[in-house]
Design an enzyme around this catalytic site. Structure first.
Site, PDB file in Angstrom:
ATOM      1  N   TRP A 110     -46.264  74.991 -65.885  1.00 39.75           N
ATOM      2  CA  TRP A 110     -45.149  73.087 -66.389  1.00 39.75           C
ATOM      3  C   TRP A 110     -43.956  74.216 -67.795  1.00 39.75           C
ATOM      4  O   TRP A 110     -43.028  73.592 -67.602  1.00 39.75           O
ATOM      5  CB  TRP A 110     -45.623  71.899 -66.928  1.00 39.75           C
ATOM      6  CG  TRP A 110     -44.732  71.293 -67.649  1.00 39.75           C
ATOM      7  CD1 TRP A 110     -44.238  70.346 -67.172  1.00 39.75           C
ATOM      8  CD2 TRP A 110     -44.414  71.020 -68.739  1.00 39.75           C
ATOM      9  NE1 TRP A 110     -43.599  69.551 -67.429  1.00 39.75           N
ATOM     10  CE2 TRP A 110     -43.279  69.837 -68.884  1.00 39.75           C
ATOM     11  CE3 TRP A 110     -44.667  71.885 -69.656  1.00 39.75           C
ATOM     12  CZ2 TRP A 110     -42.780  69.206 -70.399  1.00 39.75           C
ATOM     13  CZ3 TRP A 110     -44.062  71.503 -71.497  1.00 39.75           C
ATOM     14  CH2 TRP A 110     -43.750  70.126 -71.130  1.00 39.75           C
ATOM     15  N   HIS A 111     -45.020  75.456 -68.312  1.00 41.75           N
ATOM     16  CA  HIS A 111     -43.932  75.485 -69.613  1.00 41.75           C
ATOM     17  C   HIS A 111     -43.004  77.076 -69.393  1.00 41.75           C
ATOM     18  O   HIS A 111     -42.248  77.033 -69.927  1.00 41.75           O
ATOM     19  CB  HIS A 111     -45.261  76.223 -70.243  1.00 41.75           C
ATOM     20  CG  HIS A 111     -45.913  74.972 -71.303  1.00 41.75           C
ATOM     21  ND1 HIS A 111     -47.169  74.239 -71.230  1.00 41.75           N
ATOM     22  CD2 HIS A 111     -45.491  74.312 -72.786  1.00 41.75           C
ATOM     23  CE1 HIS A 111     -47.352  73.640 -71.781  1.00 41.75           C
ATOM     24  NE2 HIS A 111     -46.775  73.450 -72.534  1.00 41.75           N
ATOM     25  N   GLY A 112     -43.176  77.069 -68.219  1.00 44.95           N
ATOM     26  CA  GLY A 112     -42.473  77.769 -67.862  1.00 44.95           C
ATOM     27  C   GLY A 112     -43.190  78.770 -66.547  1.00 44.95           C
ATOM     28  O   GLY A 112     -43.728  78.420 -65.780  1.00 44.95           O
TER      29      GLY A 112
END
Length: 500
Positions: A346-348
């Protein structure tokens, strides 16, 4: 539009002034929606269409789901429509080029096909946040835990509310929508010499609470200090260490890990503070996103304190639906890893975030295993003593800061070298002393930040500061402005989570 710019300060003053002037609640909501769309358009231009798409999709899908109470199959189809629409949008704009890179890598390795050209898609700011926000709304309606909003304007404001639109906290409709049905309690416009702070008065059709202004500005002030004084001035040291860590000593890597841990906390919690402060001034309550995470006594406790709106979202909409801890031990451990890996992704769109998620999944799984296998050790009274808690805190933070290395370093050679040096200490100091000597301000701020956190532990510093007399409070806010400007170079830095 960055919070730490003159443009935003002007925008915010205009918003607050208009809210005070406009007396009709419906017009206030409409104005806030227009202001929120302008805020988003200012930074993202045509990509605002994606925000509007998610809003319209979930508003009408949720209404249809509610109308199909007695038709489970149709409800499920509608829910899938929402998930495909939102996750498809998120997946394409955030992960398409990453997927192409993986396909090209394996394609060339097995000589399967010619390379696919990259799309070079611009990442829409805030897409990871507002898609999760709208998904939670639709799922809650599907679960019959929430009545769908009857007003598209009301729902659109929930999705686009500008203080938290770009980097959270991730709002829940059940918390925010009821607030839209109350009058907005905005800032005090009357001279403070004639009205005691905290006293409610009636001004036309709006209930004005002057304490909102004071508390909101206080929270914003702490947020600006975290971001512009600490995070932005610790960043150069972290960048110097991790831009190319090869050959650096263990203590240099440890200093970099600690520096980045403080930088990302000050940066992200600073954003959250500013967002919460803005909402407070406007009379809204949005949830806290951090609760002293570096005082966590276990990995599970850490995730109850760090990025709370995301961790609770993952728990409620991913971990529990997967079966949570009600499955077999193997199933529970699998759920923990799955949730943390997806939390990392989700962060990257990069493998380093997968590594970060794997590490935190391992931390949670291992502590759960030992808690089940050796309860007599993990529940020993020693860990309830002051020394026991300190040992627990230091142990947990050792592993948390280790995990910050893959979060920060994308190059795998650099990452593996840094993690090795972090774990296998070489006790050399020559390069570390040179690094400290050339980055005195950054190192000093790291020390100051740690001492400040220890001193303020268990104290509600926001409330303490806002409860000061007006003269003392003004002095504190002026001091905040001065210490920010002392080290400010005139170039506002992006918030780290704008990348996600």
């Amino acid at each position: 539009m960055l919070f730490n710019t003159i443009d935003f300060i002007v925008f915010f003053i205009l918003v607050v002034t208009t809210i005070v002037i406009v007396k009709n609640r419906n017009y206030q909501h409409l104005f806030l929606l227009i202001a929120s769309y302008f805020f988003f358009y200012y930074s993202s231009n045509y990509l605002i269409s994606l925000l509007i798409f998610s809003t319209v999709l979930d508003f009408y899908v949720a209404k249809k789901i509610h109308q199909q109470k007695n038709n489970p199959a149709q409800k499920k189809i509608l829910l899938i429509t929402s998930l495909v629409g939102n996750l498809g949008l998120l997946g394409f704009f955030k992960y398409a080029d990453f997927a192409i890179a993986q396909f090209n890598f394996f394609g060339s390795y097995f000589n399967l096909a010619d390379e696919i050209p990259f799309l070079y898609i611009a990442l829409p700011i805030g897409i990871s946040f507002y898609t999760f926000q709208t998904i939670s709304y639709t799922v809650d309606v599907y679960r019959e835990k929430l009545e769908p909003s009857k007003s598209l304007k009301e729902f659109a404001l929930f999705v686009a509310f500008f203080p938290q639109l770009v980097a959270g906290p991730i709002l829940r409709a059940s918390d925010f929508l009821p607030q839209l049905r109350e009058k907005i309690k905005s800032l005090e416009t009357v001279s403070s010499s004639t009205i005691k702070l905290g006293k409610k008065i009636q001004l036309s059709k709006i209930s004005i609470n002057s304490s909102n202004l004071k508390l909101g500005i206080t929270i914003m002030g702490f947020g600006f200090v975290k971001k512009m004084f600490f995070a932005d001035n610790i960043a150069p040291l972290v960048d110097e260490i991790f831009s190319n860590p090869m050959g650096l000593e263990s203590f240099s890597i440890i200093l970099g890990a600690i520096g980045f841990g403080i930088q990302i906390y000050a940066d992200f919690s600073g954003y959250s503070d500013i967002a919460i402060g803005i909402a407070t001034v406007l009379g809204f309550k949005i949830p806290i996103n951090f609760n002293r995470p570096y005082f966590a006594t276990s990995p599970r406790d850490f995730w109850k304190r760090w990025h709370i709106s995301l961790s609770t979202w993952l728990r409620d909409y991913l971990y529990i639906p997967l079966g949570g801890s009600k499955k077999s031990s193997v199933g529970t451990y699998g759920n923990l890893f799955a949730v943390m890996i997806l939390g990392g992704i989700w962060h990257g769109a990069a493998w380093n975030f997968v590594v970060w998620g794997l590490l935190h999944g391992a931390y949670l799984a291992v502590t759960r295993f030992f808690g089940k296998k050796f309860p007599q050790f993990t529940l020993h009274p020693f860990f309830s003593t002051r020394i026991g808690k300190i040992i627990s805190i230091l142990t947990v933070q050792y592993f948390v800061f280790l995990a910050w290395i893959p979060f920060r370093v994308q190059n795998f050679d650099f990452m593996l070298y840094s993690m090795q040096k972090y774990v296998l200490i070489d006790f050399a100091t020559e390069k570390t002393l040179e690094l400290i000597s050339s980055n005195k301000i950054s190192v000093f701020l790291i020390v100051v930040f740690i001492i400040t956190c220890i001193i303020s532990y268990k104290k509600n510093i926001h409330q303490i500061a806002s409860n000061l007399s007006l003269k003392k409070w003004t002095l504190v806010m002026t001091l905040f402005a001065v210490i920010i400007l002392v080290l400010y170079d005139g170039s506002p830095q992006d918030f780290i989570y704008f990348k996600f």
